[in-house]
Design a protein around this motif. Structure first.
Motif, PDB file in Angstrom:
ATOM      1  N   ARG A  18       0.838  -1.204   0.000  1.00 21.71           N
ATOM      2  CA  ARG A  18       0.000   0.000   0.000  1.00 21.71           C
ATOM      3  C   ARG A  18       0.869   1.249   0.000  1.00 21.71           C
ATOM      4  O   ARG A  18       0.589   2.216  -0.715  1.00 21.71           O
ATOM      5  CB  ARG A  18      -0.916  -0.012   1.223  1.00 21.71           C
ATOM      6  CG  ARG A  18      -1.868   1.156   1.267  1.00 21.71           C
ATOM      7  CD  ARG A  18      -2.815   1.016   2.466  1.00 21.71           C
ATOM      8  NE  ARG A  18      -3.836   2.025   2.443  1.00 21.71           N
ATOM      9  CZ  ARG A  18      -3.698   3.251   2.970  1.00 21.71           C
ATOM     10  NH1 ARG A  18      -2.578   3.584   3.568  1.00 21.71           N
ATOM     11  NH2 ARG A  18      -4.668   4.115   2.908  1.00 21.71           N
ATOM     12  N   GLN A  19       1.929   1.240   0.787  1.00 18.30           N
ATOM     13  CA  GLN A  19       2.836   2.387   0.829  1.00 18.30           C
ATOM     14  C   GLN A  19       3.521   2.599  -0.519  1.00 18.30           C
ATOM     15  O   GLN A  19       3.702   3.733  -0.957  1.00 18.30           O
ATOM     16  CB  GLN A  19       3.882   2.205   1.937  1.00 18.30           C
ATOM     17  CG  GLN A  19       3.302   2.203   3.339  1.00 18.30           C
ATOM     18  CD  GLN A  19       2.406   3.402   3.606  1.00 18.30           C
ATOM     19  OE1 GLN A  19       2.793   4.539   3.389  1.00 18.30           O
ATOM     20  NE2 GLN A  19       1.190   3.137   4.054  1.00 18.30           N
ATOM     21  N   LEU A  24       3.965   5.772  -5.457  1.00 16.99           N
ATOM     22  CA  LEU A  24       3.897   5.845  -6.911  1.00 16.99           C
ATOM     23  C   LEU A  24       2.859   6.874  -7.346  1.00 16.99           C
ATOM     24  O   LEU A  24       3.111   7.684  -8.248  1.00 16.99           O
ATOM     25  CB  LEU A  24       3.557   4.462  -7.483  1.00 16.99           C
ATOM     26  CG  LEU A  24       3.467   4.345  -8.991  1.00 16.99           C
ATOM     27  CD1 LEU A  24       4.804   4.673  -9.648  1.00 16.99           C
ATOM     28  CD2 LEU A  24       3.016   2.933  -9.371  1.00 16.99           C
ATOM     29  N   TYR A  25       1.710   6.886  -6.692  1.00 22.03           N
ATOM     30  CA  TYR A  25       0.657   7.850  -7.021  1.00 22.03           C
ATOM     31  C   TYR A  25       1.146   9.281  -6.801  1.00 22.03           C
ATOM     32  O   TYR A  25       0.967  10.152  -7.657  1.00 22.03           O
ATOM     33  CB  TYR A  25      -0.590   7.569  -6.180  1.00 22.03           C
ATOM     34  CG  TYR A  25      -1.766   8.449  -6.514  1.00 22.03           C
ATOM     35  CD1 TYR A  25      -2.449   8.300  -7.729  1.00 22.03           C
ATOM     36  CD2 TYR A  25      -2.219   9.425  -5.637  1.00 22.03           C
ATOM     37  CE1 TYR A  25      -3.532   9.107  -8.047  1.00 22.03           C
ATOM     38  CE2 TYR A  25      -3.297  10.230  -5.946  1.00 22.03           C
ATOM     39  CZ  TYR A  25      -3.948  10.064  -7.152  1.00 22.03           C
ATOM     40  OH  TYR A  25      -5.016  10.862  -7.467  1.00 22.03           O
ATOM     41  N   ARG A  26       1.787   9.531  -5.673  1.00 22.07           N
ATOM     42  CA  ARG A  26       2.319  10.865  -5.400  1.00 22.07           C
ATOM     43  C   ARG A  26       3.384  11.253  -6.422  1.00 22.07           C
ATOM     44  O   ARG A  26       3.462  12.414  -6.844  1.00 22.07           O
ATOM     45  CB  ARG A  26       2.878  10.938  -3.983  1.00 22.07           C
ATOM     46  CG  ARG A  26       1.800  10.961  -2.913  1.00 22.07           C
ATOM     47  CD  ARG A  26       2.363  11.274  -1.538  1.00 22.07           C
ATOM     48  NE  ARG A  26       3.363  10.315  -1.094  1.00 22.07           N
ATOM     49  CZ  ARG A  26       3.126   9.246  -0.333  1.00 22.07           C
ATOM     50  NH1 ARG A  26       1.894   9.002   0.059  1.00 22.07           N
ATOM     51  NH2 ARG A  26       4.093   8.438   0.028  1.00 22.07           N
ATOM     52  N   SER A  27       4.196  10.284  -6.834  1.00 22.44           N
ATOM     53  CA  SER A  27       5.224  10.568  -7.848  1.00 22.44           C
ATOM     54  C   SER A  27       4.584  10.957  -9.176  1.00 22.44           C
ATOM     55  O   SER A  27       5.075  11.849  -9.870  1.00 22.44           O
ATOM     56  CB  SER A  27       6.125   9.353  -8.040  1.00 22.44           C
ATOM     57  OG  SER A  27       6.823   9.060  -6.862  1.00 22.44           O
ATOM     58  N   ALA A  31       5.071  14.510 -11.126  1.00 19.22           N
ATOM     59  CA  ALA A  31       5.521  14.558 -12.520  1.00 19.22           C
ATOM     60  C   ALA A  31       4.507  15.301 -13.385  1.00 19.22           C
ATOM     61  O   ALA A  31       4.882  16.090 -14.254  1.00 19.22           O
ATOM     62  CB  ALA A  31       5.740  13.141 -13.050  1.00 19.22           C
ATOM     63  N   ILE A  32       3.240  15.071 -13.139  1.00 15.08           N
ATOM     64  CA  ILE A  32       2.191  15.729 -13.922  1.00 15.08           C
ATOM     65  C   ILE A  32       2.199  17.231 -13.661  1.00 15.08           C
ATOM     66  O   ILE A  32       1.952  18.036 -14.564  1.00 15.08           O
ATOM     67  CB  ILE A  32       0.806  15.103 -13.601  1.00 15.08           C
ATOM     68  CG1 ILE A  32       0.749  13.676 -14.168  1.00 15.08           C
ATOM     69  CG2 ILE A  32      -0.325  15.958 -14.138  1.00 15.08           C
ATOM     70  CD1 ILE A  32      -0.449  12.871 -13.723  1.00 15.08           C
ATOM     71  N   GLU A  46      -6.421  13.196 -14.905  1.00 10.33           N
ATOM     72  CA  GLU A  46      -7.630  12.362 -14.997  1.00 10.33           C
ATOM     73  C   GLU A  46      -7.254  10.903 -15.288  1.00 10.33           C
ATOM     74  O   GLU A  46      -7.815   9.982 -14.708  1.00 10.33           O
ATOM     75  CB  GLU A  46      -8.549  12.904 -16.090  1.00 10.33           C
ATOM     76  CG  GLU A  46      -9.862  12.185 -16.203  1.00 10.33           C
ATOM     77  CD  GLU A  46     -10.744  12.787 -17.287  1.00 10.33           C
ATOM     78  OE1 GLU A  46     -11.362  12.006 -18.030  1.00 10.33           O
ATOM     79  OE2 GLU A  46     -10.792  14.029 -17.383  1.00 10.33           O
ATOM     80  N   TRP A  47      -6.282  10.716 -16.184  1.00 10.68           N
ATOM     81  CA  TRP A  47      -5.828   9.369 -16.527  1.00 10.68           C
ATOM     82  C   TRP A  47      -5.236   8.659 -15.307  1.00 10.68           C
ATOM     83  O   TRP A  47      -5.569   7.508 -15.025  1.00 10.68           O
ATOM     84  CB  TRP A  47      -4.787   9.430 -17.649  1.00 10.68           C
ATOM     85  CG  TRP A  47      -4.022   8.175 -17.806  1.00 10.68           C
ATOM     86  CD1 TRP A  47      -4.442   7.021 -18.406  1.00 10.68           C
ATOM     87  CD2 TRP A  47      -2.698   7.918 -17.329  1.00 10.68           C
ATOM     88  NE1 TRP A  47      -3.446   6.069 -18.335  1.00 10.68           N
ATOM     89  CE2 TRP A  47      -2.376   6.599 -17.681  1.00 10.68           C
ATOM     90  CE3 TRP A  47      -1.760   8.685 -16.650  1.00 10.68           C
ATOM     91  CZ2 TRP A  47      -1.140   6.033 -17.362  1.00 10.68           C
ATOM     92  CZ3 TRP A  47      -0.543   8.121 -16.335  1.00 10.68           C
ATOM     93  CH2 TRP A  47      -0.250   6.811 -16.689  1.00 10.68           C
ATOM     94  N   ALA A  48      -4.375   9.350 -14.574  1.00 13.58           N
ATOM     95  CA  ALA A  48      -3.731   8.741 -13.398  1.00 13.58           C
ATOM     96  C   ALA A  48      -4.770   8.377 -12.350  1.00 13.58           C
ATOM     97  O   ALA A  48      -4.757   7.264 -11.808  1.00 13.58           O
ATOM     98  CB  ALA A  48      -2.691   9.697 -12.816  1.00 13.58           C
TER      99      ALA A  48
END
Length: 86
Positions: A18-19, A24-27, A31-32, A46-48
């Motif tokens: 989970r961490q 990865l989501y925060r990264s 980047a976006i 929106e894609w992420a």
């Protein structure tokens, strides 16, 4: 008085996965944020969000690890594209 049902406790492996997913989501979000074009930024965001949301039902450890490695490759590609667009 109604009491909430206690949530199932995560194992250490589940917690660590989970961490990794959250990291990865925060990264991806970081980047976006560096994408110069506002419209592209909105589409990527929106894609992420939808990609992570569509895969949140997975519980198999192997499947999650494969999704994480796939996401890391996509993140690296996104970061390279953003660097080239500057």
């Amino acid at each position: 008085m109604s009491e909430k049902m206690p949530q199932a406790t995560m194992t250490l492996k589940q917690f660590m996965l989970r961490q990794q997913v959250l990291k990865l989501y925060r990264s991806f979000l970081r980047a976006i944020r560096d994408v110069p074009d506002e419209e592209s930024r909105k589409e990527l965001l929106e894609w992420a969000r939808s990609d992570f949301k569509n895969n949140k039902h997975h519980t198999d450890e192997y499947a999650i690890k494969m999704l994480i490695s796939h996401g890391e490759r996509q993140l690296k590609q996104l970061q390279q594209n953003v660097a080239f667009s500057r």
